[in-house]
Design a protein around this motif. Structure first.
Motif, short mmCIF file in Angstrom:
data_model
loop_
_atom_site.label_atom_id
_atom_site.label_comp_id
_atom_site.label_asym_id
_atom_site.label_seq_id
_atom_site.Cartn_x
_atom_site.Cartn_y
_atom_site.Cartn_z
N ILE A 115 86.04 42.66 30.42
CA ILE A 115 84.91 43.53 30.11
C ILE A 115 84.02 42.76 29.14
O ILE A 115 84.48 42.34 28.08
CB ILE A 115 85.37 44.86 29.49
CG1 ILE A 115 86.29 45.63 30.45
CG2 ILE A 115 84.15 45.71 29.10
CD1 ILE A 115 86.91 46.88 29.86
N ILE A 116 82.77 42.58 29.53
CA ILE A 116 81.80 41.90 28.69
C ILE A 116 80.80 42.95 28.21
O ILE A 116 80.22 43.67 29.03
CB ILE A 116 81.07 40.79 29.47
CG1 ILE A 116 82.09 39.78 30.01
CG2 ILE A 116 80.01 40.12 28.61
CD1 ILE A 116 81.54 38.84 31.05
N ILE A 117 80.61 43.03 26.91
CA ILE A 117 79.72 44.04 26.34
C ILE A 117 78.56 43.34 25.64
O ILE A 117 78.76 42.41 24.85
CB ILE A 117 80.48 44.95 25.37
CG1 ILE A 117 81.61 45.68 26.11
CG2 ILE A 117 79.52 45.95 24.70
CD1 ILE A 117 82.59 46.37 25.22
N SER A 118 77.37 43.82 25.94
CA SER A 118 76.16 43.33 25.28
C SER A 118 75.30 44.54 24.95
O SER A 118 74.78 45.21 25.85
CB SER A 118 75.40 42.37 26.20
OG SER A 118 74.21 41.95 25.56
N GLY A 119 75.20 44.86 23.67
CA GLY A 119 74.44 46.04 23.26
C GLY A 119 75.04 47.29 23.87
O GLY A 119 76.23 47.59 23.70
N SER A 120 74.24 48.02 24.64
CA SER A 120 74.70 49.26 25.26
C SER A 120 75.00 49.07 26.75
O SER A 120 74.94 50.01 27.53
CB SER A 120 73.66 50.37 25.08
OG SER A 120 72.44 49.99 25.71
N CYS A 121 75.35 47.85 27.13
CA CYS A 121 75.67 47.52 28.53
C CYS A 121 77.05 46.89 28.60
O CYS A 121 77.43 46.10 27.73
CB CYS A 121 74.61 46.57 29.08
SG CYS A 121 74.92 46.03 30.78
N ALA A 122 77.78 47.23 29.65
CA ALA A 122 79.08 46.60 29.91
C ALA A 122 79.11 46.06 31.33
O ALA A 122 78.59 46.70 32.25
CB ALA A 122 80.21 47.60 29.72
N VAL A 123 79.71 44.90 31.49
CA VAL A 123 79.98 44.33 32.80
C VAL A 123 81.49 44.24 32.92
O VAL A 123 82.16 43.65 32.07
CB VAL A 123 79.34 42.93 32.95
CG1 VAL A 123 79.70 42.32 34.30
CG2 VAL A 123 77.83 43.00 32.77
N VAL A 124 82.01 44.87 33.96
CA VAL A 124 83.46 44.93 34.17
C VAL A 124 83.79 44.17 35.45
O VAL A 124 83.23 44.47 36.50
CB VAL A 124 83.95 46.39 34.28
CG1 VAL A 124 85.46 46.44 34.47
CG2 VAL A 124 83.52 47.21 33.07
N GLU A 125 84.71 43.22 35.33
CA GLU A 125 85.16 42.46 36.48
C GLU A 125 86.61 42.84 36.76
O GLU A 125 87.42 42.93 35.83
CB GLU A 125 85.07 40.96 36.19
CG GLU A 125 85.57 40.10 37.33
CD GLU A 125 85.56 38.62 36.99
OE1 GLU A 125 85.76 37.83 37.91
OE2 GLU A 125 85.38 38.26 35.80
N GLY A 126 86.92 43.06 38.03
CA GLY A 126 88.28 43.43 38.35
C GLY A 126 88.56 43.40 39.83
O GLY A 126 87.77 42.90 40.64
N SER A 127 89.71 43.94 40.17
CA SER A 127 90.11 44.06 41.56
C SER A 127 90.58 45.48 41.82
O SER A 127 90.95 46.22 40.90
CB SER A 127 91.22 43.06 41.90
OG SER A 127 92.35 43.30 41.11
N ASP B 193 82.74 53.34 21.45
CA ASP B 193 83.66 52.30 21.90
C ASP B 193 83.48 52.12 23.41
O ASP B 193 84.17 52.74 24.22
CB ASP B 193 85.09 52.68 21.54
CG ASP B 193 86.08 51.57 21.83
OD1 ASP B 193 85.71 50.59 22.52
OD2 ASP B 193 87.21 51.67 21.35
N ILE B 194 82.53 51.28 23.76
CA ILE B 194 82.18 51.08 25.17
C ILE B 194 83.38 50.58 25.97
O ILE B 194 83.63 51.04 27.09
CB ILE B 194 80.97 50.13 25.29
CG1 ILE B 194 79.71 50.85 24.80
CG2 ILE B 194 80.80 49.62 26.71
CD1 ILE B 194 78.46 50.00 24.77
N LYS B 195 84.14 49.66 25.41
CA LYS B 195 85.31 49.14 26.14
C LYS B 195 86.28 50.27 26.47
O LYS B 195 86.78 50.36 27.60
CB LYS B 195 86.01 48.07 25.31
CG LYS B 195 87.21 47.48 26.03
CD LYS B 195 87.87 46.39 25.21
CE LYS B 195 89.07 45.83 25.95
NZ LYS B 195 89.75 44.78 25.19
N GLN B 196 86.55 51.15 25.51
CA GLN B 196 87.50 52.24 25.76
C GLN B 196 86.95 53.22 26.79
O GLN B 196 87.71 53.72 27.63
CB GLN B 196 87.84 52.97 24.46
CG GLN B 196 88.97 53.97 24.64
CD GLN B 196 90.25 53.31 25.14
OE1 GLN B 196 90.74 52.37 24.53
NE2 GLN B 196 90.79 53.80 26.25
N ILE B 197 85.66 53.49 26.76
CA ILE B 197 85.06 54.38 27.76
C ILE B 197 85.24 53.79 29.16
O ILE B 197 85.59 54.49 30.11
CB ILE B 197 83.58 54.67 27.45
CG1 ILE B 197 83.45 55.44 26.14
CG2 ILE B 197 82.92 55.44 28.60
CD1 ILE B 197 82.03 55.56 25.61
#
Length: 116
Positions: A66-78, A2-6
């Motif tokens: 959080i954008i997930i593509s395969g085994s990669c995540a891009v997290v945008e925040g402040s 669960d990439i998002k949870q990690i």
């Protein structure tokens, strides 16, 4: 995995200063790039960064998406917080993270404004 949870667990661990949990999220071969620092390679250098070199005393991350593509995540925040020298800081950030075996193996942080 669960990439998002990690990802969420990582930011919660940083904000609560739970280094045991934070370090458990990263692979021993972690490669970490962030503005203002040399490339951090391996879990020992990664631990040293968080235990000794990180200039942030405390703060809070707000995750926008959080954008997930395969085994990669891009997290945008402040982030808003306090540096060890007492200054208040806030910035927008993007983290790009690669995962393998339920661990983060590569992370690259980008900031708007001041390198923290």
């Amino acid at each position: 995995m669960d990439i998002k949870q990690i990802c969420l667990d990582y930011y919660n661990a940083v904000d609560s200063r739970d280094l045991k949990t934070l370090f458990s999220i990263f692979d021993d071969s972690i490669v970490y790039k962030r503005p203002g620092y040399g490339e951090i390679k391996g879990i020992n250098d990664f631990k040293k960064f968080y235990e000794e070199h990180r200039i942030i005393k405390s703060g809070h991350h707000t995750i926008k998406r959080i954008i997930i593509s395969g085994s990669c995540a891009v997290v945008e925040g402040s982030f808003s917080g306090t540096l060890k020298d007492g200054r208040s800081v806030s910035t927008e950030f993007i983290d790009v993270m690669d995962f393998a075996n339920d661990k983060i193996v590569k992370r690259h942080t980008y900031f708007d404004g001041e390198n923290i």
